[in-house]
Design an enzyme around this catalytic site. Structure first.
Site, PDB file in Angstrom:
ATOM      1  N   ASP A 102      -0.526   6.063  -0.579  1.00 43.39           N
ATOM      2  CA  ASP A 102      -0.984   4.694  -0.314  1.00 43.39           C
ATOM      3  C   ASP A 102      -2.297   4.447  -1.050  1.00 43.39           C
ATOM      4  O   ASP A 102      -2.479   4.961  -2.156  1.00 43.39           O
ATOM      5  CB  ASP A 102      -1.128   4.501   1.208  1.00 43.39           C
ATOM      6  CG  ASP A 102      -0.794   3.083   1.652  1.00 43.39           C
ATOM      7  OD1 ASP A 102      -1.530   2.154   1.264  1.00 43.39           O
ATOM      8  OD2 ASP A 102       0.195   2.899   2.381  1.00 43.39           O
ATOM      9  N   HIS A 129      -5.149  -0.801   3.273  1.00 41.45           N
ATOM     10  CA  HIS A 129      -3.729  -0.591   3.554  1.00 41.45           C
ATOM     11  C   HIS A 129      -3.429   0.866   3.915  1.00 41.45           C
ATOM     12  O   HIS A 129      -2.707   1.151   4.885  1.00 41.45           O
ATOM     13  CB  HIS A 129      -2.921  -1.024   2.331  1.00 41.45           C
ATOM     14  CG  HIS A 129      -1.453  -1.126   2.536  1.00 41.45           C
ATOM     15  ND1 HIS A 129      -0.616  -0.030   2.448  1.00 41.45           N
ATOM     16  CD2 HIS A 129      -0.650  -2.184   2.800  1.00 41.45           C
ATOM     17  CE1 HIS A 129       0.634  -0.413   2.658  1.00 41.45           C
ATOM     18  NE2 HIS A 129       0.649  -1.716   2.864  1.00 41.45           N
ATOM     19  N   SER A 154       5.552  -2.462   5.366  1.00 41.96           N
ATOM     20  CA  SER A 154       4.548  -1.406   5.206  1.00 41.96           C
ATOM     21  C   SER A 154       4.100  -0.867   6.552  1.00 41.96           C
ATOM     22  O   SER A 154       3.744   0.308   6.678  1.00 41.96           O
ATOM     23  CB  SER A 154       3.316  -1.946   4.471  1.00 41.96           C
ATOM     24  OG  SER A 154       3.468  -1.900   3.089  1.00 41.96           O
TER      25      SER A 154
END
EC number: 3.4.21.-
Length: 767
Positions: free
Chosen positions: A134, A208, A541
């Site tokens: 990520d 994220h 996600s």
């Protein structure tokens, strides 16, 4: 040399070093070379001597791959590439695609309870290592505390890579390793990575990666919230699992395949048990497996016993929008949970229209303001509230209605604010339907569905003096119905091989609270000065790491289960009804969803711990599947790294891959009564002595039969095969809007075990 260098694969990206259109044809590209046989360090100086005349300089080499992929990546010109393209060992050439990220209460919603069940039986995932590919990690968050954790597992071979504001002290017994992969980005981005907004290290500048890592394996964090929203105890699905962060995505520049592949390679060598990758293609292109480094890397991981969970993409509700289609990957769609953040648009005519918001600033307190829809002037950019599209003379002091799309939702509010507006109502278009997600707006704002948006626009255009306000109602739990299939969640059918149903299942992916970086505010906008320990995000996600954490729990409880067995346990025990005991609803339509929307159903970890039966798949099974879809041995070798042989006497059927779901495809050119038979093999992982009986659900115009209808297991017989025959009468079958009909085969033992496989029946001509 020919005996050692058996196969090569390379791919390229356009270099930023282009001074003019005339130079573009000779701009350097990044190629990945696929090499089989021997140890890479030992053969590199000897067996690669043939490339020396092709490469302009040795320093052009970027990554060297050892494990999931044997070879290296390097920057060469198209002329040099053409020379290599004709080399007898080169199998394929493809571009290094730029990928995108697919952007508390959810553990309980999945059936996890303190001190009992899967959490207790797995010791909360202790000592299982989850590799998260990520944007990196913000290690100081409470979610990554190693308090009371045991020592790092001895099998761990990874490192804590130093870089900008990150060093060995940032790893601990929770974050056991961290790496960053930037060479592909540095070669592809003009001027390299922007160090004013990024850290050239595993530290997360985007947020994220911190969010997904803590969703999968965050520790208990008390008094957690995002500016008061979703307050309570934040915790990941596997709170005691260890985290290894692999930074492959970079703020404002995405994720490159060459770096992703290098991270897969490292993660396998390091010793992870689970890989979580919430990344997929953002260009609408579905590549075959041998041209997809995520598929190649995940095969290399799965072949070594590592479970790989991936996101289904956020291009729903369009059909065939699901991404990450490889059958050795668990593909996860998104659903809602029973928590919401309501905010109502109040109109001057007395109507109150429901929406959602995470705005935490000074409220409007019921004060009414003029409301305007810029789209009435006929300018699409103004209706979308794009940058510099709003006239302050018309907007100042008003609430502005903005259409969703073409720019980030939170950025539209900033445009309104800059133009002097006091608030925003964000209206869905028809493609988004009634699907809503909350945003931490910088201005009083709420999002409303397509129908409500149309009503508000009609009021604003027809009333002589339209006014409105927004009422922010905080956090509400116990919402019904839930889960609901998120409108954005990627949908089937599978665009590569419709015989394999994708997505595999859905998990919580709407308004999920998890840890956040300190580098940016909750909106991610450069102009957002706020800092928050936790943030609330939506997307597949967010759904993917729920399944990654679930896999860690199952791996801890059942260390001998294969990745396919773990996936099967999840898929065959899913929920098909919501908390109102009704069929799962598609948020975009308000109608019942189908397996094209939710796969096998919604993850239920309360049942996955003890599934009764599982459908296991070996590496040889995957190779047979690749043969069945027409791949030749050399093409398959690109994926598997080793030479293979395909059956020569009888071509296998892709439908016979021992998958937990079943798809029966019939050609559209044929009419009348048609039949197809597929084989499945069930492995008993419950009580040794067990008898299962089949229960069939056949759609209209379809007959499904199972032989034998009983499966008898004993201590000596743990595996049983059966045949499923699907017979369709093309004159009576009703395929519906999706072009498919849906049924099921369920095995039950008269006790607590119910093992369900969805059956998809469709007519489709595959080239």
């Amino acid at each position: 040399m020919a005996s050692s260098v058996l196969a090569l694969l390379f791919f390229f990206i356009s270099s930023p070093l282009i001074s003019s259109a005339a130079d573009a044809s000779q701009a350097a590209k990044t190629f990945i070379f696929r090499v089989d046989g021997g140890s890479m360090p030992s053969i590199f100086p000897t067996h690669y001597h043939w490339y020396s005349s092709e490469f302009a300089q040795e320093s052009s080499i970027l990554h060297v791959y050892h494990t999931v992929f044997h070879g290296f990546s390097a920057v060469v010109t198209p002329d040099e590439a053409d020379n290599l393209r004709n080399h007898p060992a080169v199998l394929a050439v493809f571009e290094d695609r730029r990928r995108e990220l697919h952007t508390t209460r959810s553990p309980q919603f999945l059936g996890l309870e303190n001190q009992k069940g899967l959490w207790s039986d797995s010791d909360y995932g202790s000592d299982v290592i989850i590799g998260v590919l990520d944007t990196g990690i913000w290690p100081e968050r409470r979610s990554f505390s190693d308090l009371n954790l045991g020592p790092v597992p001895k099998r761990w071979r990874g490192v804590c890579q130093s870089g900008a504001r990150f060093g060995p002290k940032n790893c601990n017994r929770k974050i056991v390793g961290a790496r960053f992969f930037a060479k592909g980005q540095q070669a592809a981005v003009i001027g390299g990575i922007n160090k004013t907004v990024e850290f050239l290290s595993p530290r997360d500048a985007d947020g994220h990666g911190t969010h997904t890592a803590s969703t999968a394996a965050g520790r208990h964090a008390f008094k957690a919230s995002m500016s008061g929203y979703a307050s309570g105890i934040a915790k990941g699905i596997a709170p005691k699992a260890r985290i290894a962060a692999y930074k492959v995505c970079w703020k404002d520049s995405g994720c490159l395949d060459s770096d992703i592949l290098a991270a897969f390679d490292a993660a396998v060598v390091d010793g992870v048990d689970v890989i979580s990758i919430s990344i997929g293609g953002g260009d609408g292109i579905t590549s075959p497996y041998y041209l997809d480094p995520i598929a190649i890397g995940s095969y290399g991981a799965a072949s070594k016993g590592i479970f790989v969970s991936s996101s289904a993409g956020n291009e729903g509700p369009n059909g065939m929008s699901v991404t990450n289609l490889a059958p050795w990957v668990t593909t996860v769609g998104a659903g809602t949970i029973d928590r919401n953040f309501p905010a109502d648009a109040i109109l001057g005519d007395g109507h109150r229209l429901g929406g959602v918001s995470l705005y935490a600033g000074v409220p409007l307190k019921g004060r009414m303001f003029p409301v305007i829809y810029p789209g009435n002037a006929g300018m699409s950019s103004a209706s979308l509230c794009m940058e510099n599209s709003l006239d302050p003379k018309h907007v100042r002091g008003k609430i502005v209605i903005c259409d969703r799309g073409s720019s980030p939702r939170v950025a539209k509010g900033l445009v309104v604010k800059k133009a002097g507006g006091v608030g925003m109502i964000l209206a869905n278009g028809a493609s988004n339907g009634e699907g809503l997600v909350g945003d931490a707006h910088l201005i009083p704002a709420c999002a409303v569905g397509s129908n409500e948006g149309d009503r508000i626009k009609a009021y604003a255009s027809s009333h002589p003096n339209p006014v409105a306000s927004i009422d922010f109602r905080g956090t509400i739990t116990g919402i019904k119905p839930a889960p609901v299939i998120a409108s954005f969640s990627g949908r089937g059918p599978n665009g590569l091989n419709p015989e394999i149903l994708k997505p595999d299942l859905i998990a919580p992916g709407v308004n999920i609270l998890a840890a956040w970086t300190d580098a940016v505010g909750p909106t991610g906008l450069a102009s957002d000065p706020r800092k928050t320990e936790f943030n609330i995000l939506s997307g597949t996600s967010m759904a993917c790491p729920h399944v990654s954490g679930a896999a860690a729990l199952l791996k801890s409880a059942h260390p001998n289960w294969s990745p396919a067995a773990i996936r099967s346990a999840m898929m065959t025990t899913t929920n098909l009804v919501d908390n109102s005991n009704r069929s799962l609803i598609d948020e975009s339509t308000g109608k019942s969803g189908t397996p094209y929307d939710f796969g096998s159903g919604h993850l239920n970890l309360g049942r996955a711990m003890d599934p009764g039966l599982v459908y296991d798949i070996t590496n040889d099974d995957y190779i047979t599947f690749l043969c069945s879809i027409g791949y030749g041995p050399k093409t398959i070798q690109v994926i598997t790294r080793t030479p293979v042989r395909c059956p020569t006497k009888r071509k296998p059927s892709p439908g016979n891959l021992n998958y937990p779901s079943i798809t029966a495809m019939f050609p559209t050119s044929r009419r009348g009564t048609l039949s197809k038979t597929v084989i499945r093999t069930a492995t008993n992982v419950g009580q040794p002595e067990a008898v299962y009986r089949a229960r069939i659900e056949s759609p209209r115009g379809v007959t499904i039969t199972v032989k034998p209808p009983r499966l008898v297991f004993s201590s000596a017989v743990k595996r049983r095969s059966y045949a499923v025959t699907v017979t369709v009468d093309t004159r009576n079958v009703v395929l519906g809007e999706t072009g498919a009909a849906f049924g099921s085969v369920t095995w039950f033992d008269g006790g607590k075990h119910v093992v369900r496989s969805p059956v998809v029946v469709t007519q489709l001509d595959v080239l």
